[in-house]
Design an enzyme around this catalytic site. Structure first.
Site, short mmCIF file in Angstrom:
data_model
loop_
_atom_site.label_atom_id
_atom_site.label_comp_id
_atom_site.label_asym_id
_atom_site.label_seq_id
_atom_site.Cartn_x
_atom_site.Cartn_y
_atom_site.Cartn_z
N HIS A 21 0.88 -1.18 0.00
CA HIS A 21 0.00 0.00 0.00
C HIS A 21 0.91 1.22 0.00
CE1 HIS A 21 -3.08 -2.82 2.02
NE2 HIS A 21 -3.33 -2.74 0.72
N GLU A 24 1.68 3.69 3.12
CA GLU A 24 2.08 3.12 4.42
C GLU A 24 3.61 3.16 4.46
OE1 GLU A 24 0.09 -0.66 4.78
OE2 GLU A 24 -1.89 0.25 4.52
N GLU A 178 1.91 -5.55 10.71
CA GLU A 178 1.15 -4.29 10.62
C GLU A 178 1.31 -3.50 11.91
OE1 GLU A 178 -2.43 -3.68 8.14
OE2 GLU A 178 -3.47 -3.76 10.08
#
Length: 277
Positions: A21, A24, A178
């Site tokens: 992404h 990010e 994450e």
């Protein structure tokens, strides 16, 4: 759980991906750094390859260009005939499948670590496909033991009966990392440093495995997605509420509420506001 994680052959082909992404930024900047300093990803038995997964989205500082790349590694996209009208991320998924796969083949990379950020205040989240990913779960347990202060939570992402469609699924083994909270398009030094340390520990674990280390059996707590809860909305589809001020930007707390408690939580989590119809 078995005392020695499968596979039992050493892992030689390893990749660390960032920018799946494009907004990010922890993974984006770590991969850019490792492309200039690849020795940091070397271990005695293997060298990991840094991969900037979505260059176009990264250049635009957007999550994606045409569609979410991390939802595009399903066989329907990877095996379909290319056309000039294909979304950018479909074309890129095929390129990554050739680089790191092919998916479900003996030639695929042994392990892919995919780096992500979240705006949610969830700390450190370890994302594996399912409880059948024994190697990934042993790795998760190792990270929990190495970083007890981080409360590394484990999410089993893949729903029963569904094909895994994320970048990790191209490899034989994989894990998503994450970290948050971090706003989109922003690089926080503390989260950048935490992610760098976690990646080093992941590579150290693979090295221990390659050297024949035995890992004891264990039990662990993990979470599965069970559904999606949207914000309250008007008949026209516009937002009719926001997160309650007392719950905004607090640490995510995972618990096991009863069904009756779920209703009260739903009612208390949202603050009604006149946003219009």
């Amino acid at each position: 759980m078995c005392s020695l994680p499968v596979p039992r052959e050493p892992l030689r082909h390893v990749a660390v991906a960032g920018g799946t992404h494009g907004n990010e930024m922890s993974g984006v900047y770590l991969v850019r750094h490792w492309l200039l300093a690849p020795a940091e990803l070397q271990r005695p038995s293997f060298s990991a390859v840094p991969v900037l997964a979505n260059p176009a989205a990264t250049a635009a500082c957007r999550r994606y260009v045409d569609r979410d790349l991390n939802r595009t590694f399903a066989s329907t996209f990877l095996n379909s005939r290319p056309t000039p009208d294909d979304p950018y991320e479909v074309t890129r998924a095929r390129e990554l499948n050739q680089l790191l796969g092919p998916k479900a083949s003996g030639q695929a990379f042994d392990f892919v670590l995919d780096l992500h950020n979240t705006t949610a205040n969830m700390g450190t989240c370890l994302i594996a496909d399912s409880s059948h990913d024994v190697f990934a779960l042993h790795l998760c347990r190792h990270l929990q033991l190495q970083y007890p202060e981080l409360s590394c939570q484990v999410l089993l992402y893949q729903r029963s009966g569904e094909e895994s469609h994320n970048l990790n699924s191209v490899a034989k083994n994989g894990l998503g990392l994450e970290l948050g909270p971090q706003p989109q398009g922003v690089l926080r030094a503390d989260i950048f440093s935490r992610m760098s340390a976690l990646v080093a520990t992941v590579l150290d674990f693979i090295e221990l495995f390659n050297q024949g280390t035995t890992f004891p059996a264990f039990e662990m707590e993990a979470y599965r997605p069970v559904g999606v809860m949207d914000f309250p909305r008007t008949e026209a589809g516009n937002l009719a509420g926001t997160v309650h001020p007392q719950l905004q930007v607090i640490q995510v707390s995972l618990s096991r509420p009863s069904l009756s408690e779920c209703s009260r939580i739903w009612q208390s989590c949202f603050h009604t506001c006149p946003l219009g119809g």
